[in-house]
Scaffold this motif. Structure first.
Motif, PDB file in Angstrom:
ATOM      1  N   HIS A 121     -87.068  75.504 -18.305  1.00  0.00           N
ATOM      2  CA  HIS A 121     -86.823  76.899 -17.970  1.00  0.00           C
ATOM      3  C   HIS A 121     -87.740  77.827 -18.758  1.00  0.00           C
ATOM      4  O   HIS A 121     -88.320  78.770 -18.199  1.00  0.00           O
ATOM      5  N   LEU A 141     -82.484  83.614 -12.773  1.00  0.00           N
ATOM      6  CA  LEU A 141     -83.657  83.287 -13.579  1.00  0.00           C
ATOM      7  C   LEU A 141     -83.519  83.668 -15.051  1.00  0.00           C
ATOM      8  O   LEU A 141     -84.119  83.025 -15.912  1.00  0.00           O
ATOM      9  N   VAL A 170     -90.211  80.186 -16.315  1.00  0.00           N
ATOM     10  CA  VAL A 170     -89.790  81.538 -15.946  1.00  0.00           C
ATOM     11  C   VAL A 170     -90.548  82.588 -16.751  1.00  0.00           C
ATOM     12  O   VAL A 170     -90.204  82.891 -17.892  1.00  0.00           O
TER      13      VAL A 170
END
Length: 702
Positions: A495, A412, A499
């Motif tokens: 992303h 991540l 995240v």
């Protein structure tokens, strides 16, 4: 067993297929559909017959199982990787090791080939196996595959399928052939012996490759040749056969066929004899538990995230679910979510390439899988706020919790999206996977299209998984070739939008005494995540169009149809209760079964009622009809209105419905289902109310 008589099974032996002395090549044409260019739709597999299950040592069967996983199970597996990296075809076909028949077999190949690439794929398979037999299997790969297999054997996670039945079915591989039924279930000793041989440096897998593949003459190279006119030719052959029979038949014979057909239709339409049905034993309502089954849980707030812990006995296994909010994703980027989630484990990180990452996941966990989760909050009108998440599900032994959280951090916080060729492979495989899944699962495709016309969350699912997604993937493949920098920007933007720990939900299902250690590791992991998104984007939820119902039809290369029809009952003003679901279930097992399946000839005819959204769907599976099935759907209302359901039928329907509510589930499934109920607002009180409505249902509810 007192109702049964002993039978003679002396003739039950399945004879062994005679072994070939040299390989064979086999070619067949197949229906590739009339759309698109058929020149790149060839398929080929190499297939080997191995030794009989009942004549092979358990240790060798286990070693072959590990070898199959080692060669093909993940994107890092050397044979799968060699085929994928070659660019010769679209995707891998062949299931590897097959142990369900008496004589084991192994199959591997590719689809989406040009004619000239067929031989190249076959050569590449042989070359890769030869190379592995000479250079050896990497140690890290062996460790990864062994850990994955051992975890699976010890966990014995059969999902919704009862473990007892699963064990019985596993035993049939030897039991059916009059060998010890317990051999397939005893894995401890074969596993220990395999580990000892590997620790001693023996070339176990290399020897198996040479024995079973490279020097095995019982090999078939099967090639499927695309033919756009295949269906037309088959129809002509069938019509010619029918015309020949009809021409040769006498008038009396033709009348007999008509009479037999009429008798068949009458038999299909005739209700089962109540006296015969009464002979089937069944429970009574008094046997049913009046209370809904609940799952114990603890709720906590850790570093701004909502954490649920389900203290259930898991024998030291830790099941973790991480739900990251994706409501901050824009509508433009939403269709990319499916490939983005796959990229997290398939592209590698800044620390290691995807091969090393896949092997690390296999060594240190029992599985780690990201996916998207889409639902909505419970609301009276069935149109509650959308709940949308990137859901990462992982399982590991309690002794490897630290390593698993380290893995999650790397995936991540340090992903590497820069590998253009690897991402292109993922897109090609995704395209092939979605396309190949349409014909065999058309009812699922139809259901997705129908649902997408009523609720925003289901519209989003269609954009990420359905036919709309297929169109997106086709266009994305061109973008990868012509605008890679733009695709890379989109992946990085996704992303950044996803995240973070704002609105993050975490679920942990494990033994009570294990959780304190997991909780400490979890806090450290959550603290490492950004507090909020670093990129502000307009939410797809605000941008999504208002779903509008419309009739649609799609042509697929198949000789059967999948017919769906839907409406939203809550939008139509209908008030749903638990008894509504009961009536829908009865409709599927009675009227739709009789008219769509038995009389109509479809493999399946059923209906689905979503109590949360109000969507009601009719669906058929592998159906020879279209209009006739739609007519049957339209007659369902009259059936329910006029159907004089007996008390016995009603009781059986109630028992079946309660069985669905109390369906078999293992600890990981119980914990996950409990978490999803919490985040969507489905309270235990609501579940109990619906249970009571089912138990108290009467004919009037139908």
């Amino acid at each position: 067993m007192q109702e049964f008589e002993k039978i003679d099974i002396s003739s039950s032996a399945v004879p062994l297929q005679e072994r070939w002395t040299e390989p064979r090549a086999i070619e067949h044409t197949y229906d590739c559909g009339s759309e698109g260019d058929p020149s790149n739709k060839f398929m080929t597999t190499l297939n080997w017959m191995l030794t009989p299950m009942d004549q092979t040592e358990p240790e060798k069967i286990l070693a072959l199982t590990v070898l199959s996983q080692l060669l093909l199970s993940t994107s890092a597996s050397p044979l799968r990787k060699a085929l994928t990296d070659s660019g010769l075809g679209e995707d891998i076909v062949g299931g590897g090791l097959e142990t369900d028949l008496r004589q084991m077999s192994f199959s591997v190949g590719m689809k989406g080939l040009t004619e000239e690439n067929v031989a190249k794929v076959q050569e590449l398979i042989e070359e890769t196996l030869t190379q592995l037999s000479k250079e050896g299997v990497p140690q890290t790969l062996m460790e990864s595959c062994l850990n994955t297999l051992e975890f699976r054997l010890r966990e014995n996670n059969t999902g919704r399928f009862p473990r007892g039945l699963s064990l019985m079915i596993a035993s049939l591989s030897t039991w059916l052939h009059e060998s010890d039924p317990l051999v397939p279930l005893r894995f401890e000793e074969p596993l220990m012996k395999l580990k000892e041989k590997l620790a001693a440096g023996e070339s176990v897998f290399e020897d198996l490759i040479r024995e079973n593949f490279l020097t095995n003459p019982h090999k078939a190279a099967v090639t499927m040749i695309p033919d756009p006119k295949y269906a037309e030719k088959e129809a002509a052959i069938e019509q010619e056969r029918i015309d020949k029979v009809a021409k040769a038949a006498s008038r009396e014979e033709l009348e007999e066929i008509v009479e037999m057909t009429q008798r068949l239709k009458e038999k299909q339409a005739k209700p089962d004899d109540p006296a015969e049905l009464a002979k089937i034993p069944y429970l009574s309502k008094e046997d049913l538990d009046k209370n809904m089954k609940t799952v114990p849980f603890e709720e906590d707030q850790i570093s701004g995230a909502t954490v649920y812990h389900h203290p259930l006995p898991t024998s030291g296994v830790v099941y973790m679910d991480l739900g990251l909010d994706i409501s901050g994703v824009s509508m433009e980027l939403l269709p990319l979510m499916s490939l983005y989630t796959e990229s997290l484990t398939q592209l590698g990180t800044k620390k290691e390439d995807f091969v090393s990452l896949q092997q690390r996941i296999g060594r240190e966990t029992g599985g780690l899988r990201p996916s998207t989760y889409m639902s909505q909050l419970v609301a009276a009108d069935g149109n509650g706020p959308v709940v949308s998440m990137l859901m990462i599900r992982a399982k590991t032994m309690s002794s490897k919790t630290t390593q698993t959280f380290d893995l999650l951090k790397d995936i991540l916080l340090e992903p590497n999206f820069d590998n253009k060729e690897r991402f292109r492979q993922l897109v090609v495989e995704e395209k092939a996977g979605v396309e190949s899944g349409i014909a065999p699962s058309g009812h699922t495709v139809a259901a997705g299209r129908l649902r997408s016309q009523y609720r925003v969350g289901d519209w989003a699912t269609e954009q990420m998984e359905g036919l709309a997604y297929l169109d997106y993937v086709k266009a994305l493949l061109e973008r990868v070739d012509n605008d890679w920098e733009g695709v890379l920007r989109d992946l990085r933007a996704l992303h950044s939008a996803v995240v973070h720990r704002s609105k993050l939900v975490c679920n942990v299902t494990t033994d009570s005494d294990v959780y304190p250690g997991v909780k400490a590791e979890l806090k450290s992991f959550l603290d490492s995540l950004p507090e909020k998104s670093s990129l502000e984007l307009p939410s797809w939820i605000d941008q999504a169009p208002t779903p509008t119902p419309a009739n649609e039809g799609f042509i697929i290369p198949a000789q059967v149809n999948y017919v769906g029809k839907a409406m939203n009952l809550l939008d139509a003003g209908y008030e749903l209760t638990g008894a509504s679901a009961l009536a829908a279930k009865h409709l599927g097992t009675s009227y739709l079964w009789d008219t769509v399946r038995v009389q109509g000839g479809a493999y399946g005819g059923f209906c689905r009622l979503d109590m949360r959204t109000g969507d009601f769907l009719y669906l058929s599976y592998r159906d020879p009809n279209v209009n006739k099935t739609l007519t049957n759907y339209d007659g369902a209302g009259a059936f329910l209105k006029s159907h004089d359901i007996s008390e016995e039928e009603l009781t059986k329907s109630i028992i079946g419905m309660i069985g669905d509510m109390d369906s078999y589930a293992l600890p990981d499934a119980k914990g996950f289902a409990s978490m999803t109920r919490k985040i969507t607002g489905e309270t235990d009180e609501l579940r109990q109310e619906r249970r009571e409505q089912v138990l108290g249902a009467t004919a009037k509810d139908f």
